[in-house]
Motif scaffolding. Structure first.
Motif, PDB file in Angstrom:
ATOM      1  N   THR A  85     -24.517   1.931 -25.094  1.00 18.77           N
ATOM      2  CA  THR A  85     -23.315   1.254 -24.599  1.00 18.77           C
ATOM      3  C   THR A  85     -23.346   1.021 -23.091  1.00 18.77           C
ATOM      4  O   THR A  85     -22.335   0.619 -22.515  1.00 18.77           O
ATOM      5  N   THR A  86     -24.462   1.266 -22.448  1.00 15.15           N
ATOM      6  CA  THR A  86     -24.603   0.962 -21.022  1.00 15.15           C
ATOM      7  C   THR A  86     -25.954   0.301 -20.788  1.00 15.15           C
ATOM      8  O   THR A  86     -26.892   0.483 -21.566  1.00 15.15           O
ATOM      9  N   THR A 108     -17.218  -7.133 -23.568  1.00 14.12           N
ATOM     10  CA  THR A 108     -17.987  -5.911 -23.319  1.00 14.12           C
ATOM     11  C   THR A 108     -18.292  -5.740 -21.835  1.00 14.12           C
ATOM     12  O   THR A 108     -18.243  -4.625 -21.312  1.00 14.12           O
ATOM     13  N   SER A 136     -16.257  -2.690 -19.856  1.00 18.87           N
ATOM     14  CA  SER A 136     -17.126  -1.613 -19.368  1.00 18.87           C
ATOM     15  C   SER A 136     -17.196  -1.577 -17.855  1.00 18.87           C
ATOM     16  O   SER A 136     -17.935  -0.774 -17.284  1.00 18.87           O
ATOM     17  N   TYR A 137     -16.461  -2.483 -17.192  1.00 18.83           N
ATOM     18  CA  TYR A 137     -16.455  -2.589 -15.731  1.00 18.83           C
ATOM     19  C   TYR A 137     -17.873  -2.850 -15.204  1.00 18.83           C
ATOM     20  O   TYR A 137     -18.281  -2.329 -14.177  1.00 18.83           O
ATOM     21  N   LYS A 193     -20.701  -1.996 -16.640  1.00 20.76           N
ATOM     22  CA  LYS A 193     -21.719  -1.008 -17.027  1.00 20.76           C
ATOM     23  C   LYS A 193     -22.524  -1.450 -18.242  1.00 20.76           C
ATOM     24  O   LYS A 193     -23.615  -0.932 -18.493  1.00 20.76           O
ATOM     25  N   LEU A 194     -21.978  -2.393 -19.013  1.00 18.16           N
ATOM     26  CA  LEU A 194     -22.681  -2.916 -20.180  1.00 18.16           C
ATOM     27  C   LEU A 194     -22.785  -4.431 -20.057  1.00 18.16           C
ATOM     28  O   LEU A 194     -21.778  -5.120 -19.908  1.00 18.16           O
ATOM     29  N   ARG A 204     -12.979   3.726 -24.317  1.00 18.65           N
ATOM     30  CA  ARG A 204     -13.832   3.474 -23.150  1.00 18.65           C
ATOM     31  C   ARG A 204     -14.369   4.785 -22.578  1.00 18.65           C
ATOM     32  O   ARG A 204     -15.526   4.854 -22.143  1.00 18.65           O
ATOM     33  N   SER A 236     -18.626   5.981 -22.376  1.00 20.53           N
ATOM     34  CA  SER A 236     -19.236   6.245 -21.056  1.00 20.53           C
ATOM     35  C   SER A 236     -18.961   5.138 -20.046  1.00 20.53           C
ATOM     36  O   SER A 236     -19.787   4.883 -19.169  1.00 20.53           O
ATOM     37  N   TRP A 237     -17.790   4.515 -20.146  1.00 18.90           N
ATOM     38  CA  TRP A 237     -17.455   3.438 -19.221  1.00 18.90           C
ATOM     39  C   TRP A 237     -16.564   3.922 -18.076  1.00 18.90           C
ATOM     40  O   TRP A 237     -16.220   3.141 -17.187  1.00 18.90           O
ATOM     41  N   SER A 246     -11.011  -2.978 -12.443  1.00 25.12           N
ATOM     42  CA  SER A 246     -12.220  -2.226 -12.131  1.00 25.12           C
ATOM     43  C   SER A 246     -12.006  -1.435 -10.842  1.00 25.12           C
ATOM     44  O   SER A 246     -11.020  -1.634 -10.129  1.00 25.12           O
TER      45      SER A 246
END
Length: 389
Positions: free
Chosen positions: A66-67, A104, A108-109, A111-112, A260, A264-265, A292
């Motif tokens: 997820t990242t 996504t 995820s800000y 990250k993904l 989230r 891990s976001w 974010s």
């Protein structure tokens, strides 16, 4: 200057200073010092479930990453009795894929970064739809649904596409059938542990586009199914508007703050964790979930090893079409030992009759001996007090 005048002068100064302080911050909540909060890892609730989908830490072992920069693949198929339709291509190219990639990345800000390829050739399966027993409805009894032969469909599709596809690039793939009423089952299957081009792939999605074609609200179909491949379950015991995993046609499709957190976001600065209550009352400032940056985005109050109260701010400016009447603070209980569809997440809204279940400034909810009150609410932040009576 006489002593009497000195005293009067001092009083005037003190009153002036007091007045100026009041005017600078009238009625503003005072945030509780960071020393009273715990590290976010102490609020990462475990689970005793062995399912491939749940809301406890850590995520299922075989769930997709997820990242980072990742890729997924769409494979368009048709059947002996069901010819290819360009509607499938258009729906995925114009709706499902852009929505998934945008959501996504923003949720995820950054990250993904998930990109989705479409295999340029249609895979012609020289079998009928009924060969794979895909005509069962999603509302059919579980034992009948289990007869659907997903693995034969996956194996046949992969065998025909393998010479032209480098599967080592992809986290999972998506088999897309033409529109038809003869396919009644849609969704995510896995983990199946298929080794393709020296890579283990555990998940695939499948379905006819009937369920979502031409419905802009259902452009989150792929996002929802990919959520299952990430290890997320259906959080509610019934459909709820908050989150793509809770409803297929919600106008508030962003993942919940807890989801989230699980994916891990969030960083430490994004999570206000109360694992060991140190004072009777906490006042916190949280930013809207969509924003974010290093702001606090969720408050987690740990109730037990497997349960917690979560507080987040959902704004009209987020992805989707939440309006100002629906925006506000969302309070819910997470129970990580409850499986999908049985209410691992339950919204708390007390006597609030608002259909969106959110809480506005001056309103509060109670859970047992806890009170969660929204003191102030603006476009940029919410001040919330959580206290124990």
């Amino acid at each position: 200057m006489s002593n009497r005048l000195k005293v009067l002068f001092s009083l005037v100064v003190v009153l002036a200073l007091a007045s100026s302080v009041f005017l600078l911050s009238p009625g503003k909540s005072v945030e509780t010092s960071s020393e009273y909060f715990d590290e976010m890892k102490l609020c990462q609730l475990p689970t005793d479930l062995k399912n491939t989908e749940h809301l406890g830490f850590p995520r299922p072992e075989k769930a997709i990453k997820t990242t980072g920069s990742l890729k997924s693949l769409v494979i368009l198929v048709d059947f002996k009795d069901l010819p290819y339709s360009e509607k499938s291509l258009l729906e995925w190219r114009n709706q499902q894929i852009p929505t998934f990639e945008k959501f996504t990345k923003q949720m995820s800000y950054g990250k993904l970064d998930f990109k989705v390829d479409i295999h340029p050739k249609v895979i012609h399966l020289n079998k009928s739809v009924l060969t794979y027993k895909l005509d069962v409805s999603r509302f059919s009894p579980e034992e009948k649904r289990q007869n659907a032969d997903f693995m034969s469909l996956i194996n046949d599709t992969v065998r025909l596409a393998d010479s032209e596809v480098d599967f080592s690039q992809y986290e999972f793939f998506n088999i897309v059938a033409p529109p038809t009423d003869n396919i009644g089952i849609n969704g995510t299957t896995g983990p199946f542990g298929m080794k393709l081009d020296n890579r283990i792939i555990n998940y695939a999605t499948f379905g006819s586009i009937n369920e979502y074609y031409g419905d802009s609200k259902k452009s989150i179909w792929f996002l929802h199914e990919a959520g299952h491949a990430m290890g997320l379950s259906h959080p509610y015991a019934y459909y709820q508007m908050w989150g793509a995993m809770g409803s297929g046609d919600t106008n508030a499709p962003e993942f919940l703050g807890w989801e989230r957190f699980l994916l891990s976001w969030f960083d430490q600065s994004n999570v206000l964790c109360i694992a060991n209550q140190k004072i009777d009352s906490y006042s916190v400032k949280i930013s809207p979930l969509y924003k974010s940056g290093a702001h606090a985005k969720i408050l987690v109050y740990k109730l037990s090893k497997n349960s917690a109260i979560v507080v987040e701010y959902r704004s009209a400016k987020e992805l989707g079409s939440v309006d100002s009447s629906q925006s506000g603070v969302l309070v819910y209980k997470v129970q990580t030992n409850i499986p999908a569809d049985f209410g691992a997440v339950s919204l708390l809204f007390g006597n609030i009759s608002r259909p969106s279940n959110t809480i506005k400034a001056g309103e509060f909810v109670r859970y047992e001996d806890l009170e969660i009150k929204v003191d102030e609410l603006s476009d940029n932040e919410a001040f919330v007090t959580i206290s124990k009576n």
